[in-house]
Design a protein around this motif. Sequence first.
Motif, PDB file in Angstrom:
ATOM      1  N   ARG A   1       0.831  -1.206   0.000  1.00  0.00           N
ATOM      2  CA  ARG A   1       0.000   0.000   0.000  1.00  0.00           C
ATOM      3  C   ARG A   1       0.862   1.251   0.000  1.00  0.00           C
ATOM      4  O   ARG A   1       0.587   2.213  -0.738  1.00  0.00           O
ATOM      5  N   THR A   2       1.945   1.244   0.786  1.00  0.00           N
ATOM      6  CA  THR A   2       2.836   2.408   0.843  1.00  0.00           C
ATOM      7  C   THR A   2       3.471   2.682  -0.510  1.00  0.00           C
ATOM      8  O   THR A   2       3.554   3.841  -0.956  1.00  0.00           O
ATOM      9  N   ARG A   3       3.910   1.620  -1.184  1.00  0.00           N
ATOM     10  CA  ARG A   3       4.522   1.787  -2.501  1.00  0.00           C
ATOM     11  C   ARG A   3       3.531   2.376  -3.490  1.00  0.00           C
ATOM     12  O   ARG A   3       3.860   3.293  -4.263  1.00  0.00           O
ATOM     13  N   LEU A   4       2.306   1.895  -3.476  1.00  0.00           N
ATOM     14  CA  LEU A   4       1.296   2.417  -4.391  1.00  0.00           C
ATOM     15  C   LEU A   4       1.003   3.880  -4.105  1.00  0.00           C
ATOM     16  O   LEU A   4       0.837   4.691  -5.026  1.00  0.00           O
ATOM     17  N   LEU A   5       0.925   4.246  -2.821  1.00  0.00           N
ATOM     18  CA  LEU A   5       0.662   5.636  -2.470  1.00  0.00           C
ATOM     19  C   LEU A   5       1.806   6.538  -2.916  1.00  0.00           C
ATOM     20  O   LEU A   5       1.582   7.635  -3.462  1.00  0.00           O
TER      21      LEU A   5
ATOM     22  N   ALA B   1     -11.912   0.190   1.300  1.00  0.00           N
ATOM     23  CA  ALA B   1     -10.491   0.287   0.968  1.00  0.00           C
ATOM     24  C   ALA B   1      -9.703  -0.860   1.589  1.00  0.00           C
ATOM     25  O   ALA B   1      -8.727  -1.350   1.006  1.00  0.00           O
ATOM     26  N   LYS B   2     -10.110  -1.319   2.769  1.00  0.00           N
ATOM     27  CA  LYS B   2      -9.387  -2.402   3.443  1.00  0.00           C
ATOM     28  C   LYS B   2      -9.464  -3.705   2.674  1.00  0.00           C
ATOM     29  O   LYS B   2      -8.573  -4.556   2.806  1.00  0.00           O
ATOM     30  N   VAL B   3     -10.516  -3.890   1.880  1.00  0.00           N
ATOM     31  CA  VAL B   3     -10.644  -5.153   1.137  1.00  0.00           C
ATOM     32  C   VAL B   3     -10.273  -5.011  -0.334  1.00  0.00           C
ATOM     33  O   VAL B   3      -9.946  -6.004  -0.981  1.00  0.00           O
ATOM     34  N   CYS B   4     -10.309  -3.780  -0.867  1.00  0.00           N
ATOM     35  CA  CYS B   4     -10.008  -3.615  -2.299  1.00  0.00           C
ATOM     36  C   CYS B   4      -8.643  -2.986  -2.542  1.00  0.00           C
ATOM     37  O   CYS B   4      -8.136  -3.033  -3.664  1.00  0.00           O
ATOM     38  N   GLY B   5      -8.051  -2.362  -1.501  1.00  0.00           N
ATOM     39  CA  GLY B   5      -6.734  -1.765  -1.660  1.00  0.00           C
ATOM     40  C   GLY B   5      -6.715  -0.390  -2.286  1.00  0.00           C
ATOM     41  O   GLY B   5      -5.636   0.164  -2.534  1.00  0.00           O
TER      42      GLY B   5
END
Length: 294
Positions: free
Chosen positions: A14-18, A195-199
């Motif tokens: 998630r951090t990388r995507l953000l 967001a917790k389930v779909c990212g």
Amino acid sequence: MDNVTQIVDPPPSRTRLLLDGVRALRKPTFDGAPVLPGERLVRPAVELRAADITAYGRACGFRREQGVPLSYPHVLAFPLHLMLLTRPSFPYPASGMVHLANRIRQHQRLTEGQALRLEVYCARWVAHPKGQALSIATRAYGAGALVWESDSLYLRRDVASPVGEPWGDALPLEAQGLARTQRWMLPADLGRRFAKVCGDYNPIHTSVIGARLFGFHRAIAHGMWTFGRALASQQPPGGLDSAEAHCDFKLPIFLPGQVALWNAPVTGPRREFEVRNLAGDKPHMRGLFIWTAR
């Protein structure tokens, strides 16, 4: 750009995507027509995990007896969508892309524990009346056979002289023949829950402040949550051998809020529907769902 296949294993955090999203907020201007990125991103073996399917089903309203939700593989592919949209080769900032439509086709039954090979790539430019649109293709293979596929249409508004074939795939629906069948109450934290389930932690869905930065006075519901919730209301028990579902996203749904599902008269294993405001005069999503009866 030449076609390049990249194996993505493990998927980005998630951090990388953000961070990639932040870096992609500004893109250099270019002259002439946009170039379609040629990368194909592949996850070679993604398990349909029972715990993850259950969490997704709980978020959207699916029941376990309905089998693997038709819309669930999109969740597995979404990080790859983000990777494509935030690549240096993609000509527009990812934050300005609007999800306009989704088309899903399932060719074989999906089962918990099954491993899928996911392939995601930019399929084509589409000339839309509101700007430049792009179709991102997702293909899922099981034991070498195509078992599930989707095409997601994203829009960059206010692009002059868009390239590609003109957009002509909007769903027709006779609005006068629809009747309200369900009413949904949407909590303020729906975006964070989904967001917790779909990212997808896009701030327009998870934060009032983030939504205001992008021109919305409140957070808005995720379009794929709306699509999933509508399918959960109509997917039959026992699982699906084959099916297809189309949706066009219309007006945003502000959180918290209330909306209603409206259906056309039932015709066998076929459902035409809209998600509207409670008054019934503003559409948020238009959809079609067809499945093969067992």
